[in-house]
Design an enzyme around this catalytic site. Structure first.
Site, short mmCIF file in Angstrom:
data_model
loop_
_atom_site.label_atom_id
_atom_site.label_comp_id
_atom_site.label_asym_id
_atom_site.label_seq_id
_atom_site.Cartn_x
_atom_site.Cartn_y
_atom_site.Cartn_z
N GLN A 135 0.83 -1.20 0.00
CA GLN A 135 0.00 0.00 0.00
C GLN A 135 0.87 1.25 0.00
OE1 GLN A 135 -2.64 -0.56 3.34
NE2 GLN A 135 -3.69 -2.26 2.36
N ASP A 147 -1.44 -11.87 4.53
CA ASP A 147 -2.86 -11.96 4.89
C ASP A 147 -3.28 -13.40 5.23
OD1 ASP A 147 -3.15 -9.26 4.58
OD2 ASP A 147 -3.81 -9.39 2.50
#
Ligand code: S3P
Length: 416
Positions: free
Chosen positions: A156, A302
């Protein structure tokens, strides 16, 4: 109880976010197929609409028109629970002309945004965070390129700087010590940006983006991971995911399953717009624990919660090295994994930056578990309950819609 059958995960969340958000800097119109139906991606699409993009969503088919040069001059954007929406928007809006306030829910307000604001300010941006988090105010301005080494492996953060870089004067160079997911770089290339790679550095220059006519999002690697990993530890299971993303920056959990001794079959079936194919995992007795090194973490970041559940059933110790970033996700995932799996009888220790699990342990479910409002913890606990042959109450289970609204239906289809 076991998991058996074939399923199709929804469109990849990370890629879907990017197709919606990049349209703000693009010309043209795209049909995006298999667009993710999850709540996080809805935050990105709503933000794109509020900022001036035009879109028509029909089921999982999105027609989106780019709003290059037509961004609304001011807006208050609610990014909900989505860090990807907020951080990527910071980079997109930094080079515009408007005045924007980006905010989110209570979980997002606790997550670090200054790590994005700081390099953007080095590029000339006007970006201010509240106590290092959101609300974030971004006022668009003229930017210049920088040479930036990522202090943490974060796709990100990398994406925000690259998106500002394609609006800046001069060249922007972003170096990563450990590769994080590269969906931004791939999509920028597809959208005809000036982007190249030398060694571990990405270089971008001012570019105007063009939406591709047709873009088919592969199935979500992280959503598929829940059923695939659970199949390795639930006796008699045999699960196949169809059409799933096989980008190597996202498939560290499959490499880890294989190294632990799981029966995994991967069949690559295509490369456009990213590698994708079919993955089958069968129940695998005799798994062994392993040390998952820091450089492997970004490719499974994740999937750490569901891999931790796998590790409770493996022989020996599994150690996740340098996973401090997990404390900064939708919840403190290290604390959540340790407390909830320990409550189920597993042997789990979370230290500052490390997660260690000693297996195998038989699991039993207390009547109530807590997902801490975190979708990936909730799905892990639901599958842990299945392994224990129980259906505990999971506080915060509705958070699953953040990434995988069809999870319960697919679970019902696969359960036998
Ligand atoms: C994402 C990057 C990762 C990941 C998140 C999605 C993305 O976050 O955990 O779920 O789409 O770029 P970080 O960049 O904070 O590592």
């Amino acid at each position: 109880m076991s998991l058996r059958g074939v399923f199709q995960p929804p469109g990849d969340k990370s890629i879907s976010h990017r197709t919606a958000l990049f349209s703000l800097l693009a010309k043209g119109r795209a049909r995006v197929e298999n667009f993710s139906p999850c709540a996080d991606v809805r935050s990105s699409l709503d933000a794109a609409l509020a900022l001036g993009a035009e879109a028509d969503l029909n089921g999982d088919s999105l027609v989106i028109t780019g709003s290059y040069g037509r961004l609304r001059p001011a807006a208050h954007i609610d990014c909900g629970n989505s860090g990807t929406t907020l951080r990527l928007l910071m980079g997109i809006l930094a080079g515009g002309e408007g005045d924007y306030l980006l905010d989110g829910d209570a979980s997002l307000r606790k997550r670090p945004m200054e790590r994005v604001a700081a390099p953007l300010r080095r590029m000339g941006a006007k970006a201010q965070c509240e106590h290092g988090a959101c609300p974030v105010r971004v006022r668009g301005t003229k930017l210049h390129g920088i040479d930036f080494e990522l202090p943490v492996a974060s796709a990100q953060l990398k994406s925000a700087v690259l998106l500002a870089g394609i609006q800046a004067d001069g060249q922007t160079r972003v170096r990563e010590r450990v590769a994080s997911r590269d969906h931004t770089e791939r999509l920028l290339r597809i959208m005809r940006a000036f982007i190249s790679k030398t060694g571990a550095a990405w270089l971008v220059q001012r570019s105007s983006l063009t939406l591709p006519d047709l873009f088919r999002v592969p199935g979500d690697a992280s959503s598929a991971a829940f059923f695939l990993c659970a199949a390795a530890i639930i006796p008699d299971s045999d699960v196949t995911a169809e059409g799933v993303l096989l980008n190597p920056t996202r498939s560290g959990h499959l490499d880890t399953l294989i190294k632990m001794g799981a029966r995994v079959e991967i069949e690559r079936q295509g490369d456009e717009p990213e590698p994708w194919g079919r993955v089958r995992v069968r129940f695998s007795p005799g798994l062994t624990g392993r040390r998952i090194r820091a450089e492997e973490i970004p490719s499974l970041v994740d999937e750490a919660p569901i891999l931790a559940l796998v590790a409770t059933q493996a022989h020996g110790t599994t150690v996740f090295e340098q996973v401090g970033e997990l404390r900064l996700k939708e919840s403190d995932r290290l604390a959540a994994i340790a407390s909830q799996l320990t409550a189920m009888g597993a042997n789990v220790v979370a230290e500052e930056e490390t997660l260690a699990i000693e297996g195998p342990s038989p699991l039993k479910a207390p009547s109530r578990l807590d997902a801490f409002g975190d979708h990936r913890i909730a799905m892990t606990l639901r599958l842990a309950g299945l392994l224990a042959d129980e259906w505990p109450v999971i506080v915060g289970e509705d958070s699953i819609a953040i990434s995988y609204p069809g999870f319960q239906e697919t679970l019902a289809e696969l359960r036998t």
